[in-house]
Design a protein around this motif. Sequence first.
Motif, mmCIF file in Angstrom:
data_model
loop_
_atom_site.group_PDB
_atom_site.id
_atom_site.type_symbol
_atom_site.label_atom_id
_atom_site.label_comp_id
_atom_site.label_asym_id
_atom_site.label_seq_id
_atom_site.Cartn_x
_atom_site.Cartn_y
_atom_site.Cartn_z
ATOM 1 N N THR A 14 6.324 -7.397 4.248
ATOM 2 C CA THR A 14 6.022 -8.743 3.751
ATOM 3 C C THR A 14 5.075 -8.676 2.564
ATOM 4 N N PHE A 15 4.009 -7.888 2.696
ATOM 5 C CA PHE A 15 3.068 -7.741 1.586
ATOM 6 C C PHE A 15 3.779 -7.209 0.349
ATOM 7 N N GLU A 16 4.537 -6.138 0.505
ATOM 8 C CA GLU A 16 5.202 -5.496 -0.637
ATOM 9 C C GLU A 16 6.263 -6.397 -1.263
ATOM 10 N N LYS A 17 6.949 -7.179 -0.454
ATOM 11 C CA LYS A 17 7.973 -8.114 -0.961
ATOM 12 C C LYS A 17 7.379 -9.059 -2.002
ATOM 13 N N TYR A 18 6.202 -9.589 -1.708
ATOM 14 C CA TYR A 18 5.576 -10.543 -2.613
ATOM 15 C C TYR A 18 4.737 -9.865 -3.693
ATOM 16 N N ASP A 22 5.083 -9.564 -9.510
ATOM 17 C CA ASP A 22 4.338 -9.613 -10.777
ATOM 18 C C ASP A 22 4.100 -8.230 -11.376
ATOM 19 N N GLY A 23 4.678 -7.205 -10.765
ATOM 20 C CA GLY A 23 4.581 -5.871 -11.349
ATOM 21 C C GLY A 23 3.692 -4.878 -10.634
ATOM 22 N N ASP A 24 2.623 -5.306 -9.972
ATOM 23 C CA ASP A 24 1.731 -4.385 -9.276
ATOM 24 C C ASP A 24 2.014 -4.457 -7.781
ATOM 25 N N PRO A 25 2.638 -3.428 -7.213
ATOM 26 C CA PRO A 25 2.997 -3.472 -5.790
ATOM 27 C C PRO A 25 1.808 -3.294 -4.846
ATOM 28 N N ASN A 26 0.605 -3.089 -5.391
ATOM 29 C CA ASN A 26 -0.572 -2.834 -4.562
ATOM 30 C C ASN A 26 -1.482 -4.040 -4.392
ATOM 31 N N SER A 27 -1.130 -5.153 -5.035
ATOM 32 C CA SER A 27 -1.968 -6.341 -4.906
ATOM 33 C C SER A 27 -1.139 -7.597 -5.132
ATOM 34 N N LEU A 28 -1.677 -8.687 -4.637
ATOM 35 C CA LEU A 28 -1.056 -9.998 -4.808
ATOM 36 C C LEU A 28 -1.838 -10.786 -5.856
ATOM 37 N N SER A 29 -1.149 -11.249 -6.875
ATOM 38 C CA SER A 29 -1.768 -12.139 -7.859
ATOM 39 C C SER A 29 -1.877 -13.534 -7.257
ATOM 40 N N LYS A 30 -2.527 -14.424 -7.985
ATOM 41 C CA LYS A 30 -2.668 -15.803 -7.524
ATOM 42 C C LYS A 30 -1.298 -16.433 -7.248
ATOM 43 N N GLU A 32 1.514 -14.907 -6.598
ATOM 44 C CA GLU A 32 2.165 -14.230 -5.469
ATOM 45 C C GLU A 32 1.584 -14.693 -4.137
ATOM 46 N N VAL A 33 0.259 -14.894 -4.093
ATOM 47 C CA VAL A 33 -0.367 -15.411 -2.872
ATOM 48 C C VAL A 33 0.188 -16.790 -2.557
ATOM 49 N N LYS A 34 0.279 -17.625 -3.574
ATOM 50 C CA LYS A 34 0.789 -18.985 -3.370
ATOM 51 C C LYS A 34 2.218 -18.950 -2.835
ATOM 52 N N THR A 35 3.069 -18.117 -3.420
ATOM 53 C CA THR A 35 4.455 -18.008 -2.968
ATOM 54 C C THR A 35 4.534 -17.479 -1.543
ATOM 55 N N LEU A 36 3.743 -16.440 -1.248
ATOM 56 C CA LEU A 36 3.720 -15.874 0.102
ATOM 57 C C LEU A 36 3.322 -16.946 1.117
ATOM 58 N N LEU A 37 2.264 -17.684 0.826
ATOM 59 C CA LEU A 37 1.810 -18.718 1.758
ATOM 60 C C LEU A 37 2.842 -19.834 1.911
ATOM 61 N N ASP A 62 -9.833 -13.213 -1.632
ATOM 62 C CA ASP A 62 -10.224 -12.084 -2.489
ATOM 63 C C ASP A 62 -11.681 -11.699 -2.201
ATOM 64 N N PHE A 63 -11.887 -10.940 -1.137
ATOM 65 C CA PHE A 63 -13.235 -10.609 -0.667
ATOM 66 C C PHE A 63 -14.064 -9.841 -1.685
ATOM 67 N N ASP A 64 -13.435 -8.951 -2.463
ATOM 68 C CA ASP A 64 -14.215 -8.132 -3.404
ATOM 69 C C ASP A 64 -14.317 -8.751 -4.797
ATOM 70 N N GLY A 65 -13.699 -9.916 -5.004
ATOM 71 C CA GLY A 65 -13.841 -10.643 -6.254
ATOM 72 C C GLY A 65 -13.148 -10.048 -7.461
ATOM 73 N N ASP A 66 -12.117 -9.208 -7.234
ATOM 74 C CA ASP A 66 -11.437 -8.584 -8.371
ATOM 75 C C ASP A 66 -10.273 -9.413 -8.925
ATOM 76 N N GLY A 67 -10.058 -10.612 -8.391
ATOM 77 C CA GLY A 67 -9.031 -11.503 -8.927
ATOM 78 C C GLY A 67 -7.660 -11.348 -8.308
ATOM 79 N N VAL A 68 -7.497 -10.394 -7.403
ATOM 80 C CA VAL A 68 -6.234 -10.193 -6.707
ATOM 81 C C VAL A 68 -6.524 -9.954 -5.226
#
Length: 94
Positions: A14-18, A22-30, A32-37, A62-68
């Motif tokens: 599920t994480f990897e699907k979303y 946007d190109g980075d399979p290791n994080s969810l952009s804003k 991608e988070v919206k679409t996943l939810l 985004d607990f560490d504040g890195d924007g993803v």
Amino acid sequence: MTQLQVSMCLMLDTFEKYARTDGDPNSLSKSEVKTLLEKEMPEMISGAKDKKAVDDLVKALDFDGDGVVDFEEFMAVVAALTCCFRGVATKSKK
């Protein structure tokens, strides 16, 4: 595979699907988070229709504040929601 192993694979999938949209399979952009939810937890996003509400929600995830939202942050939220759901389900059985 056991039920737990299947569940773990579903979380990864599920994480990897979303994450990969946007190109980075290791994080969810804003977005991608919206679409996943919207797709996976529609009741969680129902109150967050405007851009500011979605921004605030992503910041909260985004607990560490890195924007993803990385996989660990995603899993922490899923685990917390699961614990909350268990509490609600347990109370409703009494």
